[in-house]
Structures are given as structure tokens and as C-alpha cells.
Scaffold this motif. Structure first.
Motif, PDB file in Angstrom:
ATOM      1  N   TYR A 120     -45.802 -10.630 -56.149  1.00 45.04           N
ATOM      2  CA  TYR A 120     -45.216 -11.854 -56.711  1.00 45.04           C
ATOM      3  C   TYR A 120     -46.230 -12.999 -56.685  1.00 45.04           C
ATOM      4  N   ILE A 121     -46.996 -13.097 -55.582  1.00 49.90           N
ATOM      5  CA  ILE A 121     -48.010 -14.164 -55.509  1.00 49.90           C
ATOM      6  C   ILE A 121     -49.034 -13.957 -56.625  1.00 49.90           C
ATOM      7  N   ALA A 122     -49.478 -12.699 -56.762  1.00 48.53           N
ATOM      8  CA  ALA A 122     -50.500 -12.404 -57.784  1.00 48.53           C
ATOM      9  C   ALA A 122     -49.955 -12.701 -59.185  1.00 48.53           C
ATOM     10  N   ALA A 123     -48.645 -12.470 -59.376  1.00 55.62           N
ATOM     11  CA  ALA A 123     -48.049 -12.691 -60.701  1.00 55.62           C
ATOM     12  C   ALA A 123     -47.640 -14.153 -60.900  1.00 55.62           C
ATOM     13  N   GLY A 124     -47.741 -14.977 -59.830  1.00 57.15           N
ATOM     14  CA  GLY A 124     -47.390 -16.400 -59.935  1.00 57.15           C
ATOM     15  C   GLY A 124     -45.907 -16.686 -59.751  1.00 57.15           C
ATOM     16  N   TRP A 125     -45.134 -15.699 -59.277  1.00 55.83           N
ATOM     17  CA  TRP A 125     -43.712 -15.919 -58.999  1.00 55.83           C
ATOM     18  C   TRP A 125     -43.549 -16.343 -57.538  1.00 55.83           C
ATOM     19  N   LEU A 126     -43.889 -17.584 -57.298  1.00 51.55           N
ATOM     20  CA  LEU A 126     -44.035 -18.045 -55.919  1.00 51.55           C
ATOM     21  C   LEU A 126     -42.702 -18.146 -55.192  1.00 51.55           C
ATOM     22  N   ASP A 127     -41.635 -18.588 -55.893  1.00 53.94           N
ATOM     23  CA  ASP A 127     -40.350 -18.743 -55.192  1.00 53.94           C
ATOM     24  C   ASP A 127     -39.821 -17.397 -54.702  1.00 53.94           C
ATOM     25  N   ARG A 128     -40.062 -16.343 -55.500  1.00 55.17           N
ATOM     26  CA  ARG A 128     -39.628 -15.007 -55.060  1.00 55.17           C
ATOM     27  C   ARG A 128     -40.440 -14.551 -53.854  1.00 55.17           C
ATOM     28  N   ALA A 129     -41.750 -14.785 -53.925  1.00 61.09           N
ATOM     29  CA  ALA A 129     -42.619 -14.406 -52.797  1.00 61.09           C
ATOM     30  C   ALA A 129     -42.183 -15.159 -51.541  1.00 61.09           C
ATOM     31  N   GLU A 130     -41.883 -16.454 -51.714  1.00 60.16           N
ATOM     32  CA  GLU A 130     -41.498 -17.291 -50.566  1.00 60.16           C
ATOM     33  C   GLU A 130     -40.288 -16.712 -49.846  1.00 60.16           C
ATOM     34  N   ARG A 131     -39.271 -16.323 -50.610  1.00 60.37           N
ATOM     35  CA  ARG A 131     -38.049 -15.778 -49.992  1.00 60.37           C
ATOM     36  C   ARG A 131     -38.343 -14.512 -49.189  1.00 60.37           C
ATOM     37  N   LEU A 132     -39.112 -13.608 -49.784  1.00 59.76           N
ATOM     38  CA  LEU A 132     -39.421 -12.341 -49.100  1.00 59.76           C
ATOM     39  C   LEU A 132     -40.223 -12.599 -47.821  1.00 59.76           C
ATOM     40  N   LEU A 133     -41.178 -13.524 -47.906  1.00 63.77           N
ATOM     41  CA  LEU A 133     -42.043 -13.787 -46.752  1.00 63.77           C
ATOM     42  C   LEU A 133     -41.270 -14.473 -45.623  1.00 63.77           C
ATOM     43  N   GLN A 134     -40.369 -15.399 -46.006  1.00 63.04           N
ATOM     44  CA  GLN A 134     -39.553 -16.070 -44.970  1.00 63.04           C
ATOM     45  C   GLN A 134     -38.729 -15.051 -44.196  1.00 63.04           C
ATOM     46  N   GLU A 135     -38.169 -14.077 -44.901  1.00 62.50           N
ATOM     47  CA  GLU A 135     -37.390 -13.025 -44.238  1.00 62.50           C
ATOM     48  C   GLU A 135     -38.255 -12.244 -43.258  1.00 62.50           C
ATOM     49  N   LEU A 136     -39.489 -11.938 -43.701  1.00 63.83           N
ATOM     50  CA  LEU A 136     -40.383 -11.161 -42.834  1.00 63.83           C
ATOM     51  C   LEU A 136     -40.782 -11.958 -41.591  1.00 63.83           C
ATOM     52  N   VAL A 137     -41.008 -13.265 -41.772  1.00 55.49           N
ATOM     53  CA  VAL A 137     -41.369 -14.107 -40.616  1.00 55.49           C
ATOM     54  C   VAL A 137     -40.248 -14.057 -39.576  1.00 55.49           C
ATOM     55  N   GLU A 138     -39.007 -14.068 -40.068  1.00 55.36           N
ATOM     56  CA  GLU A 138     -37.870 -14.065 -39.141  1.00 55.36           C
ATOM     57  C   GLU A 138     -37.611 -12.685 -38.526  1.00 55.36           C
ATOM     58  N   ASN A 139     -37.845 -11.624 -39.317  1.00 54.41           N
ATOM     59  CA  ASN A 139     -37.384 -10.297 -38.886  1.00 54.41           C
ATOM     60  C   ASN A 139     -38.454  -9.304 -38.457  1.00 54.41           C
ATOM     61  N   SER A 140     -39.720  -9.602 -38.716  1.00 53.30           N
ATOM     62  CA  SER A 140     -40.735  -8.602 -38.354  1.00 53.30           C
ATOM     63  C   SER A 140     -41.792  -9.215 -37.442  1.00 53.30           C
ATOM     64  N   SER A 141     -41.799  -8.788 -36.178  1.00 49.99           N
ATOM     65  CA  SER A 141     -42.814  -9.349 -35.277  1.00 49.99           C
ATOM     66  C   SER A 141     -44.195  -8.823 -35.669  1.00 49.99           C
ATOM     67  N   GLU A 142     -44.232  -7.599 -36.196  1.00 47.77           N
ATOM     68  CA  GLU A 142     -45.519  -6.990 -36.548  1.00 47.77           C
ATOM     69  C   GLU A 142     -46.168  -7.688 -37.750  1.00 47.77           C
ATOM     70  N   LEU A 143     -45.347  -8.062 -38.748  1.00 47.52           N
ATOM     71  CA  LEU A 143     -45.897  -8.640 -39.979  1.00 47.52           C
ATOM     72  C   LEU A 143     -45.762 -10.162 -40.028  1.00 47.52           C
ATOM     73  N   ARG A 144     -45.318 -10.755 -38.931  1.00 44.85           N
ATOM     74  CA  ARG A 144     -45.028 -12.201 -38.916  1.00 44.85           C
ATOM     75  C   ARG A 144     -46.261 -13.028 -39.301  1.00 44.85           C
ATOM     76  N   ASN A 145     -47.389 -12.779 -38.614  1.00 46.39           N
ATOM     77  CA  ASN A 145     -48.556 -13.622 -38.860  1.00 46.39           C
ATOM     78  C   ASN A 145     -49.141 -13.444 -40.262  1.00 46.39           C
ATOM     79  N   THR A 146     -49.192 -12.189 -40.704  1.00 50.67           N
ATOM     80  CA  THR A 146     -49.691 -11.949 -42.073  1.00 50.67           C
ATOM     81  C   THR A 146     -48.778 -12.650 -43.071  1.00 50.67           C
ATOM     82  N   SER A 147     -47.457 -12.562 -42.829  1.00 52.36           N
ATOM     83  CA  SER A 147     -46.502 -13.197 -43.742  1.00 52.36           C
ATOM     84  C   SER A 147     -46.676 -14.719 -43.723  1.00 52.36           C
TER      85      SER A 147
END
Ligand SMILES: [Zn+2]
Length: 396
Positions: A120-147
Motif C-alpha cells: 500500500y505504501i509503494a502504491a501510495g494508498w497511505l490511509d490503508r497502510a496506516e490502518r494495517l500498521l497501527q493494528e500490527l503495532v498494537e498486536n505484534s510484539s515481533e513486528l512492532r518496531n518495523t511497523s
């Protein structure tokens, strides 16, 4: 031109898928016709590939290769390859297909979610990317920092500076503590963006707060000092502005052309002509540049005479030839010439101006992007502070 790496990758993906499919149907002793269908799908996929019909080959791949723990990495890698090739829609389809499988382990789903956010970031759909990344920050300790790092990228591109600052702080786990050498200057730029917005709306109190914050993160931030100088000037405090602006040549001489106009205005406001001359002379000695040379020549022209200015410029050009200096040198001679000589000088000046206009004034040291405007963030490679004024005969 055929991209051989990608060709072989897809070929291997389809072959692996076919073999895995064969193995799984053998194990389960499934009906012959199902095995037949699978083999047909892969043969068709291969056919599409050989005919360079990548889109159809990918469709076949998605339809035929069952998503399982054994084939997950193949799907993921295919999607990533597609994104690298700029085929964003296809990459999104492959990764969405993975996310739509509730049977996948949670960790695998989250990896697919991260890749989809990158698509989504590469395609410029930032709001969609933002939602997915926010979920990962909250739910994945492993992927939190990358997200979080990707979220900073998203907020930067959305110009959501306060959110970007918050995400960087979350990334470091503490507020207003020392950031790493990599992040501190970036965080300072985010504060400067807020300061610029505040200055534009004449909210000078907030502007000062953001500039202080920027310098708190990176006390060598040229941009923060430049904004501070602008703010002092706007608040009618030219002496303070001069003091702040004079820090910049010591921090990074590349930015001297950016301070000159404001510096001269402030010196003139306090009526310290001699102080200005002394300062410009010291700048020319320590960090020679065309902008300073031309400013100083202009002052000699105003205070003494055209002839004195031309003599000064002539001597400097002999030491350090440049197109801009030469253009200015001709300007100083045109008025005192007549007839044919004047026409020739005018023609020469026009040609030099055209040459200067055709050359970029700024260039990114990281990716080579060039243009006629100073960008703190390179619009091409998205590096901060890598765009600088061009040096040499054609530049500063
Ligand atoms: Zn660049």
C-alpha cells in the motif's frame, strides 16, 4: 526486455507449487481427477509464463497453489518480488489472498499484513497502510518496531508531523530522551515542519516551542536555526536573528546561500554596515561561494563605484572562476560600454544567463536528484539533508 530473475522466480514458484501439490494429493490418496486438475493448472501457468503473460501466470498461481504453512513463504516472496518490480496491484492481490486465509498461523498472518502494508505504501494508498500498521503495532510484539518505522514513513508522506513525532517516540520507548544518531535529525525535521506551519499562521509562540524541541533533538539542526533566525526577524529582533544565523556557516557552510538575504536585511535594520561588510569578507575567506562574492560586490558597487566593484570581482574571478561571477562581472561593464562592444556584451550576458538557467542549482548527494529549489527531504530518495547547492564553475 525480459526480466530473467523474475522469470525464473515465477517458474520456480510454479514448479514448487506443483510438486507440493502432487505430494499432498499422494499422501491423502485423493482422486485422480483432482491431481489431473492441479497438473493442468501448473502446466497452464507455465505456458502463460513462457508467453510472457505474467498477469495470467500469477492468477493461475494464486488459484492453484493452496495456501498452507508449506507454501506460505513462496506466496509471500512472490508478492514481494511483484512489489519490487512496481507491479503493486498484483503484489496486493497475492498478499490479500494470504490474509484471507483464517487457517494460517497468527504470526504468518501478521507477516502477510506487514507485506500488504508495504504494498500500500509503494502504491501510495497511505490511509490503508496506516490502518494495517497501527493494528500490527498494537498486536505484534515481533513486528512492532518495523511497523512503527513504516508508520513514520506514512505520516511523513501524509505530512502528519505530530503523529510522526509520536511514532518516533514510541519507537524509542521514551519521550524527550536522547534518540539515536539516525533518528534525532529526522525528529528535528518533523519539529521544524510544525514550526514552519506555525510561522505561516503567525502563531509565533508555538513556532518557538517547536524550534526549541527541534534543537533539543538535534542542536546542530541548520533548519531549526534558520527558522529561529526567521522568527527573531519576524518579531523585530534583528540582533538576535543575526546571532542565530551566524551559527549556520559553522554548522554547515553548504547552507550559507540560504542565510544571506535575511542576514543582510537584519544588518541593515540595525544600521551596522561595517559589521556586515566584515562578516561577508570573513565568509568569503573561510567558505568561498558565489552568493557571498556577489553580495559583497554589490555592496562595493553601492558604497564606492562600479569600477571598484568590477575590479574586485575581476580579481576574485581569477582566483575562482564561475559562470554566475562572470555574468555579474559583465553586468558591471555593460553600462560603461557603447555601440558594438555593448551589443556583444549584452549577447554574452544573455548566453551566460541561459547557461545558468539550464543548470540545476541543487543536487541530492544520495540519489543525484536535481532541481532549482532547496528540499530538506529529497523528493526522489526521501533522504533528509542530502539536497545541497551545486558547487563548482556552474554552481556556488
Ligand atoms: Zn535523493
Amino acid at each position: 526486455m525480459v526480466d530473467l530473475t523474475f522469470f525464473f522466480f515465477l517458474l520456480a514458484a510454479i514448479a514448487i507449487g506443483w510438486l507440493l501439490g502432487r505430494r499432498s494429493v499422494r499422501k491423502k490418496v485423493v482422486r485422480d481427477d483432482q491431481q489431473q486438475t492441479l497438473a493442468q493448472s501448473y502446466a497452464q501457468g507455465l505456458n502463460y509464463l513462457l508467453n510472457e503473460r505474467h498477469d495470467d501466470a500469477i492468477d493461475k498461481f494464486i488459484d492453484a497453489l493452496e495456501v498452507s504453512s508449506a507454501t506460505f513463504d513462496t506466496h509471500l516472496a512472490l508478492g514481494n518480488q511483484l512489489r519490487k518490480r512496481g507491479e503493486h496491484d498484483q503484489a496486493i492481490r497475492v498478499h490479500q489472498n494470504l490474509l484471507a486465509r483464517p487457517s494460517l498461523a497468527r504470526a504468518s498472518q501478521q507477516r502477510a499484513q506487514l507485506e500488504l502494508a508495504r504494498d500500500y505504501i509503494a502504491a501510495g494508498w497511505l490511509d490503508r497502510a496506516e490502518r494495517l500498521l497501527q493494528e500490527l503495532v498494537e498486536n505484534s510484539s515481533e513486528l512492532r518496531n518495523t511497523s512503527l518505522e513504516h508508520l513514520v514513513e506514512v505520516y511523513r508522506d501524509e505530512r502528519e508531523w505530530a503523529k510522526a513525532i509520536h511514532a518516533v517516540n514510541l519507537l524509542h520507548g521514551r519521550r524527550f530522551k536522547r534518540l539515536s544518531a539516525e533518528w534525532a535529525p529526522i525528529q528535528a525535521h518533523f519539529c521544524c515542519e510544525l514550526a514552519e506551519e506555525a510561522i505561516n499562521t503567525k502563531d509565533y509562540l508555538s513556532a518557538r516551542k517547536h524550534i526549541d524541541a527541534a534543537l533539543g533533538y538535534d542542536r546542530n539542526s541548520v533548519r531549526a536555526n534558520l527558522l529561529w533566525g526567521r522568527l527573531e526577524h519576524l518579531l523585530n529582533r534583528p540582533r538576535e536573528a543575526i546571532k542565530v544565523l551566524q551559527r549556520i556557516p559553522r554548522q554547515s557552510p553548504d547552507y550559507i546561500p540560504e542565510i544571506l538575504e535575511l542576514l543582510i536585511t537584519c544588518y541593515e535594520a540595525i544600521g551596522d554596515e561595517k559589521g556586515l561588510d566584515r562578516y561577508l569578507e570573513s565568509l568569503l575567506r573561510e567558505h568561498p561561494s558565489n552568493s557571498v562574492l556577489i553580495a559583497l560586490t554589490e555592496r562595493i558597487h553601492q558604497q564606492q563605484s562600479e569600477a571598484a566593484a568590477a575590479e574586485f570581482m575581476g580579481k576574485q574571478l581569477a582566483l575562482r572562476p564561475s559562470l554566475r561571477g562572470l555574468g555579474h562581472f559583465i553586468d558591471l561593464h555593460i553600462d560603461s560600454t557603447q555601440g558594438r562592444a555593448r551589443e556583444n556584451l549584452s549577447l554574452l550576458k544573455t548566453l551566460i544567463d541561459q547557461l545558468i538557467a539550464s543548470r540545476p542549482h541543487y543536487r541530492c548527494g544520495n540519489c543525484g536528484f536535481s532541481g532549482n529549489q532547496l528540499h530538506w527531504l529529497c523528493p526522489s530518495c526521501k533522504h533528509w539533508d542530502s539536497v545541497r547547492s551545486v558547487k563548482g564553475v556552474e554552481g556556488e
